[in-house]
Write an enzyme that holds these catalytic residues in place. Structure first.
Site, PDB file in Angstrom:
ATOM      1  N   TYR A 145     -30.171 -43.959  42.997  1.00 31.41           N
ATOM      2  CA  TYR A 145     -30.218 -44.890  41.651  1.00 31.41           C
ATOM      3  C   TYR A 145     -31.392 -45.233  41.605  1.00 31.41           C
ATOM      4  O   TYR A 145     -32.430 -45.458  40.839  1.00 31.41           O
ATOM      5  CB  TYR A 145     -29.806 -46.137  41.272  1.00 31.41           C
ATOM      6  CG  TYR A 145     -28.243 -45.632  40.702  1.00 31.41           C
ATOM      7  CD1 TYR A 145     -28.558 -45.569  39.388  1.00 31.41           C
ATOM      8  CD2 TYR A 145     -27.115 -45.954  41.613  1.00 31.41           C
ATOM      9  CE1 TYR A 145     -27.007 -44.886  38.907  1.00 31.41           C
ATOM     10  CE2 TYR A 145     -25.648 -45.498  40.780  1.00 31.41           C
ATOM     11  CZ  TYR A 145     -25.421 -45.164  39.971  1.00 31.41           C
ATOM     12  OH  TYR A 145     -24.540 -44.325  39.258  1.00 31.41           O
TER      13      TYR A 145
ATOM     14  N   THR B 184     -23.235 -36.602  42.504  1.00 37.81           N
ATOM     15  CA  THR B 184     -21.701 -37.331  41.608  1.00 37.81           C
ATOM     16  C   THR B 184     -22.635 -38.260  40.750  1.00 37.81           C
ATOM     17  O   THR B 184     -21.488 -38.494  40.214  1.00 37.81           O
ATOM     18  CB  THR B 184     -21.089 -37.813  42.399  1.00 37.81           C
ATOM     19  OG1 THR B 184     -21.409 -38.508  43.494  1.00 37.81           O
ATOM     20  CG2 THR B 184     -20.553 -36.296  42.859  1.00 37.81           C
ATOM     21  N   GLU B 185     -23.415 -38.849  40.824  1.00 46.28           N
ATOM     22  CA  GLU B 185     -24.155 -39.669  40.613  1.00 46.28           C
ATOM     23  C   GLU B 185     -25.686 -39.938  40.238  1.00 46.28           C
ATOM     24  O   GLU B 185     -26.332 -40.257  41.368  1.00 46.28           O
ATOM     25  CB  GLU B 185     -22.819 -41.091  40.506  1.00 46.28           C
ATOM     26  CG  GLU B 185     -22.097 -41.388  39.958  1.00 46.28           C
ATOM     27  CD  GLU B 185     -21.649 -43.563  41.095  1.00 46.28           C
ATOM     28  OE1 GLU B 185     -22.206 -43.929  40.445  1.00 46.28           O
ATOM     29  OE2 GLU B 185     -20.504 -43.186  40.677  1.00 46.28           O
ATOM     30  N   ASN B 186     -26.050 -40.032  39.150  1.00 48.18           N
ATOM     31  CA  ASN B 186     -27.593 -40.589  38.704  1.00 48.18           C
ATOM     32  C   ASN B 186     -28.095 -40.286  37.854  1.00 48.18           C
ATOM     33  O   ASN B 186     -27.507 -39.668  36.330  1.00 48.18           O
ATOM     34  CB  ASN B 186     -28.305 -39.191  39.116  1.00 48.18           C
ATOM     35  CG  ASN B 186     -29.966 -39.571  38.843  1.00 48.18           C
ATOM     36  OD1 ASN B 186     -31.143 -38.688  38.237  1.00 48.18           O
ATOM     37  ND2 ASN B 186     -30.124 -40.896  39.791  1.00 48.18           N
TER      38      ASN B 186
END
Length: 469
Positions: A319, A374-376
């Site tokens: 992030y 897997t998350e951004n």
């Protein structure tokens, strides 16, 4: 809910043709390749609601969010996005956007009772959901644990109790037996750093404990739980991929001084190597205990071999970066930079950090497995105006971070996919419902879903990529 799904699908179709496009990657981007998976992610407690229905037991987040002062505005996940009741329309929305993959998590308190026996109603929810996703041709990525530990296990010590790792293996055994054939990729844990440090080290997350020794011991039991679950997942669902998801942080030094350079190194040891070294080297980084002296966890014979079993993939969540200086002792302190772009969370937008970390991991870990981002994503204070959400900053954020992924791939890092965080606005843990990470807007008073412009542009790109094949 069928009418809701049809309305969303029709709206997406109408909007795609009329978009101007500041998002589409350049022609030489590796993201155009057909085998690069592009999807979106969610987590059970953040979207499902229905916390008291169909035999679901309390979780540590039910307890934590009901404690005054722990969550902004006193928000809880009791209703969230009501996905438990609206899942059919949500799957239709996902499919209408052309997203190729969906990363979800299972709520441990929804599928097992306190004796460890299956809760059929909870299991049936996930079976229906996963089967519908497969019918739609959507690749399924399932996280076994995304922070919602059953409260009855926390009452017996939670992740400070070694027995919880064995109970997790039992849980993974049940899930992989019941859901085999509907899951393309299993991730044992999401972000053990957050579970250990925020949950047991500084108290910002459930269960709200704050002790450095607690953090390192909780981390060891989390990683042990991962290691114990891996052979179970492999035995029960042999055709799926198995891995783990880690959040990573870029630390940069506030000056060229040796002390500040050391501080930046220690930041990345604490944020990255604390998790990745045990998984990929079979040992904790000793610099960690320079930073936190006297916090070495109790490690039994064979634990590190269990933890470091080979991975099929490594999930990476990224992030922001943190700029640090020496604290004058054994560690670091944050130094806020002026004049940089920030999100609603106050986090600096720094795409180069993702590229730099990924290429650095390739140099550091010679057994680095294939990677999925897997998350951004980012939070912004999105508003619906005349039926539309024009999330300009998010569009720019996603384009620049996908460009960083492309740069890392061209530098030789094996990256096979990217999941937007998040599919929809949701319960953002200690920040409640104020912070909006979704590419779909949620009106929490009506549960109306409004697809944001970012999602429409991603859908447009995916439609163009598909047409090229």
């Amino acid at each position: 809910m069928a009418n809701d799904a049809s309305a969303v699908s029709d709206a997406i179709s109408r909007n795609l043709g009329a978009l101007t496009d500041p998002f589409t990657p350049p022609a030489d981007s590796t993201l155009w390749r057909k085998n690069f998976l592009l999807g979106a992610a969610t987590a059970s407690y953040q979207i499902e609601g229905a916390v008291d229905e169909d035999g679901r037991l309390p979780s540590i987040w039910d307890t934590f969010s009901a404690t005054p002062g722990k969550v902004l505005a006193g928000d809880t996940g009791a209703v969230a996005c009501d996905h438990y009741h609206r899942w059919e329309a949500d799957v239709e929305m996902l499919a209408s956007l052309g997203l190729e993959g969906y990363r979800l998590s299972i709520a441990w308190p929804r599928v097992m009772d306190a004796a460890g026996l299956p809760n059929r109603k909870g299991l049936d929810f996930y079976k229906r959901l996963l089967n519908r996703l497969k019918e739609k041709g959507i690749t399924t990525s399932v996280t076994v644990y995304h922070w919602d530990l059953p409260q009855h296990l926390e009452d017996r010590g939670g992740w400070l109790n070694r027995d919880t790792a064995y109970r997790f293996a039992d849980y993974a055994d049940l899930m992989s037996r019941e859901l085999a054939g509907t899951v393309d990729a299993w991730a044992t844990l999401n972000e053990p750093w957050c579970s250990a440090y925020l949950g047991y080290g500084n108290g910002h997350h459930a269960p709200g404990l704050a002790d450095g020794r607690f953090a390192t011991q909780a981390m060891h039991h989390l990683l042990l739980a991962h290691g114990l679950a891996m052979p179970v997942l492999r035995a029960n669902d042999p055709t799926s991929q198995k891995g783990i998801v880690a959040n990573i942080g870029r630390g940069t030094a506030n000056s060229d001084s040796a002390a500040d350079q050391r501080a930046a190194h220690l930041f990345e040891v604490q944020h990255n190597a604390w998790i990745l070294d045990p998984l990929l080297k079979g040992a904790y980084p000793q610099d960690l205990f320079e930073l936190w002296p006297g916090t070495e966890p109790l490690v039994l014979d064979g634990d590190m071999q269990t933890i470091s079993a080979p991975l099929d993939f490594l999930g990476i969540n990224y992030y922001f970066r943190t700029n640090v200086a020496s604290d004058g002792a054994h560690g670091f302190r944050d130094v806020q930079l002026e004049g940089v772009e920030r999100t609603q969370m106050g986090w600096e937008v720094y795409p180069d950090g993702l590229r730099d970390l990924l290429t650095g991991f390739k140099r550091t870990y010679h057994n680095l497995p294939p990677i999925y981002i897997t998350e951004n994503g980012m939070a912004s204070d999105d508003k619906v105006i005349d039926g539309h959400v024009d999330d300009t900053q998010r569009i720019s954020f996603l384009k620049r971070h996908l460009a960083a992924v492309d740069q890392a791939i061209k530098a030789g890092v094996d990256i096979r996919g990217y999941f937007l965080w998040s599919l929809m606005d949701n319960f953002e843990w200690a920040f409640g419902y104020e912070r909006r990470f979704g590419v779909v807007h949620i009106d929490y008073s009506t549960q109306k879903r409004t697809v944001k412009r970012s999602a429409e542009l991603v859908a447009k790109f995916l439609k163009e990529r598909k047409a090229r094949v």
